[in-house]
Scaffold this active site. Structure first.
Site, PDB file in Angstrom:
ATOM      1  N   TYR A  57       0.828  -1.212   0.000  1.00  0.00           N
ATOM      2  CA  TYR A  57       0.000   0.000   0.000  1.00  0.00           C
ATOM      3  C   TYR A  57       0.860   1.259   0.000  1.00  0.00           C
ATOM      4  O   TYR A  57       1.635   1.509   0.922  1.00  0.00           O
ATOM      5  CB  TYR A  57      -0.954   0.035   1.205  1.00  0.00           C
ATOM      6  CG  TYR A  57      -1.989  -1.068   1.202  1.00  0.00           C
ATOM      7  CD1 TYR A  57      -2.295  -1.801   0.055  1.00  0.00           C
ATOM      8  CD2 TYR A  57      -2.690  -1.381   2.358  1.00  0.00           C
ATOM      9  CE1 TYR A  57      -3.234  -2.810   0.054  1.00  0.00           C
ATOM     10  CE2 TYR A  57      -3.645  -2.394   2.367  1.00  0.00           C
ATOM     11  CZ  TYR A  57      -3.900  -3.103   1.207  1.00  0.00           C
ATOM     12  OH  TYR A  57      -4.830  -4.104   1.221  1.00  0.00           O
ATOM     13  N   GLY A 212     -13.677  -3.338   0.013  1.00  0.00           N
ATOM     14  CA  GLY A 212     -14.319  -2.810  -1.203  1.00  0.00           C
ATOM     15  C   GLY A 212     -15.833  -2.706  -1.082  1.00  0.00           C
ATOM     16  O   GLY A 212     -16.548  -2.733  -2.082  1.00  0.00           O
ATOM     17  N   LEU A 214     -17.734  -0.306  -0.583  1.00  0.00           N
ATOM     18  CA  LEU A 214     -18.349   0.864  -1.232  1.00  0.00           C
ATOM     19  C   LEU A 214     -18.047   0.883  -2.729  1.00  0.00           C
ATOM     20  O   LEU A 214     -18.305   1.882  -3.409  1.00  0.00           O
ATOM     21  CB  LEU A 214     -17.827   2.156  -0.586  1.00  0.00           C
ATOM     22  CG  LEU A 214     -17.983   2.226   0.931  1.00  0.00           C
ATOM     23  CD1 LEU A 214     -17.399   3.526   1.470  1.00  0.00           C
ATOM     24  CD2 LEU A 214     -19.452   2.108   1.315  1.00  0.00           C
ATOM     25  N   GLY A 215     -17.481  -0.217  -3.229  1.00  0.00           N
ATOM     26  CA  GLY A 215     -17.110  -0.258  -4.645  1.00  0.00           C
ATOM     27  C   GLY A 215     -16.123   0.857  -4.958  1.00  0.00           C
ATOM     28  O   GLY A 215     -16.206   1.481  -6.024  1.00  0.00           O
ATOM     29  N   GLY A 217     -16.094   3.667  -3.707  1.00  0.00           N
ATOM     30  CA  GLY A 217     -16.771   4.968  -3.563  1.00  0.00           C
ATOM     31  C   GLY A 217     -18.031   5.067  -4.430  1.00  0.00           C
ATOM     32  O   GLY A 217     -18.920   5.877  -4.149  1.00  0.00           O
TER      33      GLY A 217
HETATM   34  N1  LIG Z   1      -6.859  -7.786   0.221  1.00  0.00           N
HETATM   35  C1  LIG Z   1      -6.920  -6.978  -0.808  1.00  0.00           C
HETATM   36  O1  LIG Z   1      -6.562  -7.330  -1.928  1.00  0.00           O
HETATM   37  C2  LIG Z   1      -7.465  -5.599  -0.618  1.00  0.00           C
HETATM   38  C3  LIG Z   1      -7.795  -4.834  -1.754  1.00  0.00           C
HETATM   39  C4  LIG Z   1      -8.306  -3.553  -1.546  1.00  0.00           C
HETATM   40  C5  LIG Z   1      -8.479  -3.068  -0.247  1.00  0.00           C
HETATM   41  N2  LIG Z   1      -8.135  -3.832   0.834  1.00  0.00           N
HETATM   42  C6  LIG Z   1      -8.298  -3.322   2.224  1.00  0.00           C
HETATM   43  O2  LIG Z   1      -9.625  -2.882   2.408  1.00  0.00           O
HETATM   44  C7  LIG Z   1      -9.649  -1.483   2.750  1.00  0.00           C
HETATM   45  C8  LIG Z   1     -10.868  -0.831   2.124  1.00  0.00           C
HETATM   46  O3  LIG Z   1     -10.876  -1.078   0.727  1.00  0.00           O
HETATM   47  P1  LIG Z   1     -11.364  -0.041  -0.339  1.00  0.00           P
HETATM   48  O4  LIG Z   1     -10.652   1.236  -0.128  1.00  0.00           O
HETATM   49  O5  LIG Z   1     -11.264  -0.689  -1.671  1.00  0.00           O
HETATM   50  O6  LIG Z   1     -12.877   0.117   0.093  1.00  0.00           O
HETATM   51  P2  LIG Z   1     -14.162   0.940  -0.306  1.00  0.00           P
HETATM   52  O7  LIG Z   1     -14.851   1.066   0.993  1.00  0.00           O
HETATM   53  O8  LIG Z   1     -14.861   0.273  -1.434  1.00  0.00           O
HETATM   54  O9  LIG Z   1     -13.680   2.355  -0.857  1.00  0.00           O
HETATM   55  C9  LIG Z   1     -13.157   3.335  -0.013  1.00  0.00           C
HETATM   56  C10 LIG Z   1     -13.216   4.680  -0.742  1.00  0.00           C
HETATM   57  O10 LIG Z   1     -14.575   5.113  -0.825  1.00  0.00           O
HETATM   58  C11 LIG Z   1     -14.643   6.522  -0.574  1.00  0.00           C
HETATM   59  N3  LIG Z   1     -15.409   6.677   0.690  1.00  0.00           N
HETATM   60  C12 LIG Z   1     -15.205   6.030   1.874  1.00  0.00           C
HETATM   61  N4  LIG Z   1     -16.107   6.396   2.791  1.00  0.00           N
HETATM   62  C13 LIG Z   1     -16.916   7.302   2.202  1.00  0.00           C
HETATM   63  C14 LIG Z   1     -18.021   8.026   2.649  1.00  0.00           C
HETATM   64  N5  LIG Z   1     -18.482   7.893   3.896  1.00  0.00           N
HETATM   65  N6  LIG Z   1     -18.634   8.877   1.786  1.00  0.00           N
HETATM   66  C15 LIG Z   1     -18.175   9.013   0.522  1.00  0.00           C
HETATM   67  N7  LIG Z   1     -17.107   8.338   0.031  1.00  0.00           N
HETATM   68  C16 LIG Z   1     -16.477   7.483   0.862  1.00  0.00           C
HETATM   69  C17 LIG Z   1     -13.204   7.011  -0.444  1.00  0.00           C
HETATM   70  O11 LIG Z   1     -12.699   7.329  -1.743  1.00  0.00           O
HETATM   71  P3  LIG Z   1     -12.918   8.775  -2.444  1.00  0.00           P
HETATM   72  O12 LIG Z   1     -13.101   9.790  -1.384  1.00  0.00           O
HETATM   73  O13 LIG Z   1     -11.667   8.955  -3.255  1.00  0.00           O
HETATM   74  O14 LIG Z   1     -14.146   8.599  -3.314  1.00  0.00           O
HETATM   75  C18 LIG Z   1     -12.480   5.767   0.026  1.00  0.00           C
HETATM   76  O15 LIG Z   1     -11.113   5.754  -0.277  1.00  0.00           O
HETATM   77  C19 LIG Z   1      -8.300  -0.937   2.270  1.00  0.00           C
HETATM   78  O16 LIG Z   1      -7.882   0.200   2.988  1.00  0.00           O
HETATM   79  C20 LIG Z   1      -7.389  -2.119   2.522  1.00  0.00           C
HETATM   80  O17 LIG Z   1      -6.996  -2.155   3.894  1.00  0.00           O
HETATM   81  C21 LIG Z   1      -7.658  -5.088   0.659  1.00  0.00           C
END
Ligand SMILES: NC(=O)c1ccc[n+]([C@@H]2O[C@H](COP(=O)([O-])OP(=O)(O)OC[C@H]3O[C@@H](n4cnc5c(N)ncnc54)[C@H](OP(=O)(O)O)[C@@H]3O)[C@@H](O)[C@H]2O)c1
Length: 342
Positions: A57, A212, A214-215, A217
């Site tokens: 990361y 993921g 929230l897809g 976001g």
């Molecule tokens: N094992 C794996 O392969 C893998 C892969 C991916 C992630 N992960 C882990 O899972 C965690 C979460 O994954 P993800 O970031 O993909 O998840 P996500 O929840 O789908 O997306 C998070 C993104 O959504 C937006 N967001 C979050 N909360 C919000 C809210 N309340 N209102 C509006 N927008 C919001 C932000 O982006 P914007 O503000 O830019 O829109 C944020 O960076 C990561 O930090 C990591 O630790 C693991």
């Protein structure tokens, strides 16, 4: 915040995990160090003790920022990291600079411990199945790390269900450390885990860490607004089907008087008792919003209505098990089977 046991272990973890892929700005859509700290502080102030990072990361910056955050109360926190993807600084010509092999495992864990400023990880995952390293090499290597005290529990991420289940059987037969957790993508947009991964985690006594939700976001409805999200965001656009899903999320959010993000998280959280959501946030305001998911539950009707916007598309052999197969196996008494097959 309530607490759970991680898989079939005695490790107590918060029912939400803090994802830190946004800690650092190298990927182009993260938070600077001060904002990362505020996100961390808001999470621990809400009772969270479970932190997720990976060597990859922001090319190591996430682990460095997490290291700064945990320094004052390292032992009160459950810190997870992952290996597989290229080690920060690895020579691009180095064939062993990434992968699941023992060499990358040892080098990755040593460098993660340095960046995190700790001498142990509570949970260490294989990040992505590489389709080349034998499972025995991975599991023996991970078990050696547990015996050395550098790692306390092990997990697996982004791997086929058959691999994770075969791996768990090996750990049991050999008396090696069990896999306590599986981490995989799960959201209303991405329901692939429902066919095999999620049932596998229940059968194999693993916690299911869902990322993921929230897809990235899209499910927060940012792209349903005229003019788009109005600020630079990680997701750049949404497909028509994603807009339909997000519109349903917005509708349910309005009914509940909650935010769309909380609704999207609870759609995942309520699918199975062994799910621990991994929250993603770029700003502390987003994290505080997302923590609000703990304050309510969706009704079964709301969950069903959301699910209808992206119905499951089962693949073979799930498509084979229709009513007629049940009858060919159990005769006329299929109605008595409810519960027996769970
Ligand atoms: N094992 C794996 O392969 C893998 C892969 C991916 C992630 N992960 C882990 O899972 C965690 C979460 O994954 P993800 O970031 O993909 O998840 P996500 O929840 O789908 O997306 C998070 C993104 O959504 C937006 N967001 C979050 N909360 C919000 C809210 N309340 N209102 C509006 N927008 C919001 C932000 O982006 P914007 O503000 O830019 O829109 C944020 O960076 C990561 O930090 C990591 O630790 C693991």
């Amino acid at each position: 915040m309530q607490y759970r046991l991680l898989g079939k272990s005695g490790l107590r973890v918060s029912e939400l995990c803090l994802g830190t892929m946004t800690f650092g700005e190298e990927f182009g859509w993260g938070a600077n160090q001060d904002e990362s700290r505020r996100i961390f502080d808001a999470f621990t102030a809400a009772g969270g003790n479970f932190i997720d990072t990976a060597n990859y990361y922001n090319h190591g910056t996430s682990e460095i920022y997490v290291g700064e955050c945990i320094r004052a109360e390292r032992d009160a926190l459950v810190v997870a990291s992952k290996y597989t993807l290229r080690r920060p600084g690895a020579n691009p010509q180095d064939l062993n600079g990434g992968g699941n092999q023992r060499k990358n495992l040892r080098l990755s864990v040593e460098s993660s411990l340095k960046r995190l400023g700790t001498d142990y990880l509570d949970l260490f995952y294989l990040h992505v199945w590489d389709w080349t390293t034998p499972a025995e090499e991975v599991l023996h290597g991970l078990d050696d790390l547990v015996r050395s005290g550098k790692v306390l529990h092990i997990g697996i991420s982004d791997s086929p269900a058959w691999v994770a289940s075969y791996a768990q059987a090996i750990t049991e037969l050999r008396g090696w450390s069990r896999l306590a957790a599986y981490q995989g993508e799960y959201s209303l947009r991405q329901r692939g885990v429902e066919s095999d991964v999620l049932p596998m985690t229940r059968a194999m006594d693993m916690s299911m860490l869902a990322f993921g939700m929230l897809g990235g976001g899209v499910l927060t409805g940012k792209f349903n607004q005229a003019g788009g999200p109005g600020e630079a965001t990680r997701a750049h656009e949404a497909t028509p089907q994603e807009l339909t899903m997000a519109a349903a999320v917005l509708e349910v959010a309005q009914e509940c008087g909650r935010s769309p993000s909380q609704v999207a998280i609870n759609w995942v959280r309520q699918q199975s008792d062994n799910i621990i959501p991994v929250l993603g946030a770029r700003k502390v305001s987003q994290l505080i919003d997302n923590l609000g998911a703990l304050e309510f539950r969706l009704s079964p009707e709301q969950i069903e209505r959301l699910s209808q916007t992206n119905p499951r598309t089962p693949a073979y052999p799930h498509t084979f098990w229709g009513d007629w197969v049940q009858k060919m196996i159990f005769g006329e008494r299929t109605a008595d089977l409810h519960g027996l097959q769970e």
